[in-house]
Each structure stands twice: as structure tokens, then as C-alpha cells.
Design a protein around this motif. Structure first.
Motif, PDB file in Angstrom:
ATOM      1  N   GLU A  89      48.263  12.801  30.699  1.00  0.00           N
ATOM      2  CA  GLU A  89      48.720  13.444  31.935  1.00  0.00           C
ATOM      3  C   GLU A  89      50.239  13.561  31.961  1.00  0.00           C
ATOM      4  O   GLU A  89      50.792  14.617  32.281  1.00  0.00           O
TER       5      GLU A  89
ATOM      6  N   GLY B 277      51.467  16.160  29.641  1.00  0.00           N
ATOM      7  CA  GLY B 277      51.158  17.508  30.082  1.00  0.00           C
ATOM      8  C   GLY B 277      52.232  18.144  30.941  1.00  0.00           C
ATOM      9  O   GLY B 277      52.218  19.360  31.155  1.00  0.00           O
TER      10      GLY B 277
ATOM     11  N   HIS C 187      42.804  17.573  26.945  1.00  0.00           N
ATOM     12  CA  HIS C 187      43.176  18.864  27.525  1.00  0.00           C
ATOM     13  C   HIS C 187      43.260  18.758  29.045  1.00  0.00           C
ATOM     14  O   HIS C 187      44.226  19.214  29.669  1.00  0.00           O
TER      15      HIS C 187
ATOM     16  N   ARG D  94      46.129  16.627  30.417  1.00  0.00           N
ATOM     17  CA  ARG D  94      47.402  17.340  30.301  1.00  0.00           C
ATOM     18  C   ARG D  94      47.514  18.400  31.396  1.00  0.00           C
ATOM     19  O   ARG D  94      48.598  18.616  31.959  1.00  0.00           O
ATOM     20  N   LEU D  95      46.391  19.057  31.726  1.00  0.00           N
ATOM     21  CA  LEU D  95      46.411  20.040  32.800  1.00  0.00           C
ATOM     22  C   LEU D  95      46.689  19.382  34.146  1.00  0.00           C
ATOM     23  O   LEU D  95      47.355  19.971  34.999  1.00  0.00           O
TER      24      LEU D  95
ATOM     25  N   LEU E  55      50.306  19.017  34.263  1.00  0.00           N
ATOM     26  CA  LEU E  55      50.947  20.307  34.478  1.00  0.00           C
ATOM     27  C   LEU E  55      50.849  20.706  35.952  1.00  0.00           C
ATOM     28  O   LEU E  55      51.813  21.231  36.533  1.00  0.00           O
TER      29      LEU E  55
END
Length: 397
Positions: A79, A82, A258, A261-262, A265
């Protein structure tokens, strides 16, 4: 499940967050300026950042055997990474290298590990994963048209792949090619994965594909053709016919990475939105007091926190019960998190007005990333179908 981070994960998270905040985010403008001048050359500052991260022990954190972290312990680190498009590479935790390294770690022979895994773990080379094809619905791997056919002590590869992320990177040296080996075998034993050096005769990068007008340099998403490409039979990973098995093992943790990380973001997008809303004045009033923006910010806060908990639950179930038991949860996060992130980033763009569409802010690039992940690692509709099928099974006689 216990929502508190373990002591080990909390320590790593604090150190990674400090590195991203103090070392990476301050040079992002310089990094992107250098890429604008020469898109397919890695700016020298990246090597310097990677060396400092490695010195601090912030290296290969995704790989449990290297870091000692479980999936649920690594998730909060993903996280934090990201927040910046540069951060994952700095910590040698960038996709698709993470998935490829996991494949080689779990399934590779000693020779394959010595030749490819060691330099990948060292960060000396990069790799790509060639699975998606332009002429078939690649969301169903059994549609795959590219072939990997044994011929004596070699395997012959033919076909075209595209959206192979990382092919544009100057250090990309090897790809993992997935192809059809035996169409007469059982459905999930027809395919093989093969290691292919990028300089092998017959391998040709046809073009780099833009995603919503962006090439994601210096990584890129390539279309690559394989024409009578011959590599030794010992380039096959784990044996002929095991490609689908390997793919399933690769995708579970990768989807957690994934999605977390989003989440990071989306957090950065919300921070930018709140800063903009409190500092920007229109019609004599801060944006935060206009047009329902408080409700939008509140809903974004709720959505991010919901998504984070859903991913952590999927990671926990993956660790404790294994990939088969976590199938629904992993698909749930692939539906929920890109949907959340796209909405939050879009809201932040709207608060920034026309500036949000430019590269003065990281929001346009962030939106492209989030939107693409509605499709990457399986489109939303495929995951919804799996979730529904598993749910309905509970009620069938």
C-alpha cells in the motif's frame, strides 16, 4: 483475524513509508522530467535510490523467503509503495518481476534459478510475462493460440503476445512465455511456461502499446511476436503441461499486491483532494464547502477503508487456508478495489479542475493505472462470474 500489524510488519511499514516520503516523493518531478527527455532510459537517480533501499534492508520484501513476511504482513508495505509509480522498482518489488520471481522460486529448476532468479533478486535485470494475446479472449487461458511445442531437446514457440508489461525497460532480459503444448490433454494440462531470453532469434518487439495515451515508460506494455523461436527443452518451467497450474499459483499473491498498491494510490489521491478542497476558493468559499464535496470526500474515506479491509481479509485467508479457499475473496478484491480507486481518483481530478487532467499532478497517470486494473489479471466480469458461481454452489442441492 487480528487487524493489528505484527511487530515485524509495523517496523517495515514505518521504514518503507519514511523512505517513500523522504527519498522518493521529493525526486518524482526530476524523475518524470528525465523520462520526458528520454523515455526508454532509466534515470541515474533510480540506481542511487535502489542502492540506498538495499542498504537499509528494504529489498525483495514481497518474497517471504527473503523478508520473512507473510502475504498479510507484506500487504501494508505494498500500500505504501503504491503511492508512487517509482517506489516498487526502488524496493525491487515491481510487477511483473515479483510474479516472475515467485514462479522461479516455487517452480524453477536450480539451473533456471541460477541463471535468472539470482540476477532478478539482485535487481540487475528485469523481466516480462507473455500471456495475453491480441486475437483471442485471453481472460480464458484455454483460448490461447500461441504454441510451445517440444521438438527433440528443444521447444519451439510461435505466436503473438501483447500487453506484456516491462518489455520496454532497457534491463529487460528474459520473458516467461505461456503457450499451448497439447490441445488433446485435459483442459488445465494443455499449456506450458517457457523462459525465453529476449535476444533469442525469432523474438521481435513489434511495438509499445499506449494505455489511454500513456506508454508507462520506461516499462511499457509491448506487443511481441515469436516466430519459430527455439530454446532448450530445459527452459520449460516445472515441465510440459504445467502452465495453468503455475499461472494460478502466481496470480493469487500478485492480485493482493496489485490491489494494495491501488489502495495506496487512492490514499494519495484523497490527500491531494483534501488539500485542494481546503486551499482552493471559488465563489468566495473553499471548495470543501461547495457542491457536496464534503460528502464526496467522506464517501472516498469510507470506500478506501472498506477496500483495505477486504484486501487484508483476502491476504489473511490466502495465508491461513491457501489459494483454493481464498478464490472468491481474491476475485472480490479484483472487482472492488479498481472500482473504488477509479472513483476516488476521478473525484480528486474533478476537484482539481482542468489541472487534474495534466501532468502537473499525478492524478491522470493514477487514473490510467486504476482503469487498466479493471482488465489486468482478469477483467471484472470474469471475477464477478467466479464469485457468483462459488456463492451459488452453497445453495445447490
Amino acid at each position: 483475524m487480528d487487524f493489528a500489524h505484527s511487530a515485524r510488519a509495523a517496523d517495515y511499514r514505518e521504514r518503507v513509508a519514511a523512505f517513500v516520503r523522504d527519498e522518493i516523493e521529493p525526486v518524482e518531478v526530476e524523475y518524470h522530467r528525465a523520462l520526458a527527455a528520454d523515455p526508454w532510459v532509466v534515470p541515474p537517480l533510480v540506481a542511487d535510490l535502489k542502492a540506498r533501499a538495499r542498504e537499509q534492508g528494504l529489498w525483495n520484501l514481497f518474497l517471504s523467503s527473503a523478508s520473512g513476511l507473510s502475504t498479510v504482513e507484506y500487504a501494508p508495505l505494498a500500500e505504501v509503495m503504491g503511492r508512487s509509480p517509482l517506489a516498487p522498482e526502488v524496493f525491487n518489488c515491481n510487477a511483473p518481476d515479483t510474479g516472475n520471481m515467485e514462479v522461479l522460486h516455487l517452480y524453477g529448476s536450480q539451473a533456471q534459478q541460477d541463471r535468472w532468479l539470482v540476477p532478478l533478486l539482485d535487481g540487475r535485470i528485469r523481466s516480462a510475462f507473455c500471456m495475453t494475446e491480441p486475437d483471442v479472449a485471453s481472460s480464458d487461458a484455454t483460448n490461447m493460440a500461441a504454441t510451445a511445442v517440444p521438438d527433440g531437446d528443444e521447444v519451439v514457440l510461435n505466436g503473438t503476445k501483447w500487453f506484456s508489461t516491462g518489455l520496454g525497460h532497457p534491463n529487460c532480459s528474459v520473458v516467461i512465455f505461456m503457450g499451448l503444448t497439447d490441445p488433446g490433454a485435459p483442459r488445465h494440462a494443455q499449456h506450458s511456461m517457457v523462459l525465453v531470453p529476449l535476444d533469442t532469434p525469432g523474438v521481435k518487439i513489434e511495438r509499445m502499446l499506449p494505455v489511454l495515451g500513456r506508454h508507462d515508460e520506461p516499462y511499457g506494455h509491448g506487443e511481441v511476436s515469436f516466430t519459430d523461436v527455439r530454446v532448450p527443452l530445459d527452459s520449460v518451467i516445472a515441465g510440459l503441461g504445467r502452465g495453468f497450474e503455475i499461472a494460478q499459483g502466481r496470480l493469487g499473491p500478485g492480485r493482493v499486491h496489485h490491489c494494495m498498491r491501488l489502495v495506496g494510490l487512492a490514499e494519495r489521491a484523497l490527500e491531494l483532494a483534501c488539500t485542494r478542497a481546503t486551499n482552493r476558493v471559488a465563489f468566495g468559499t473553499p471548495l470543501s464547502d461547495l457542491g457536496g464535496n464534503r460528502e464526496r470526500i467522506a464517501n472516498a474515506r469510507i470506500a478506501i477503508d472498506q477496500a483495505r479491509l477486504l484486501v487484508l481479509h483476502a491476504a489473511w485467508k490466502l495465508d491461513t487456508l491457501g489459494p483454493a479457499a481464498a478464490r472468491s475473496e481474491i476475485s472480490q478484491i479484483k472487482v472492488a478495489v479498481p472500482t473504488m480507486a477509479t472513483a476516488v481518483i476521478d473525484m480528486s481530478i474533478q476537484l482539481h479542475g482542468a489541472a487534474g487532467l495534466t501532468d502537473d499532478y499525478p492524478l491522470a497517470a493514477a487514473y490510467t493505472t486504476a482503469r487498466a486494473l479493471h482488465l489486468a489479471d482478469g477483467p471484472t466480469e470474469v471475477h464477478q462470474s467466479l464469485i457468483a458461481r462459488l456463492e451459488l454452489q452453497k445453495y445447490r442441492p
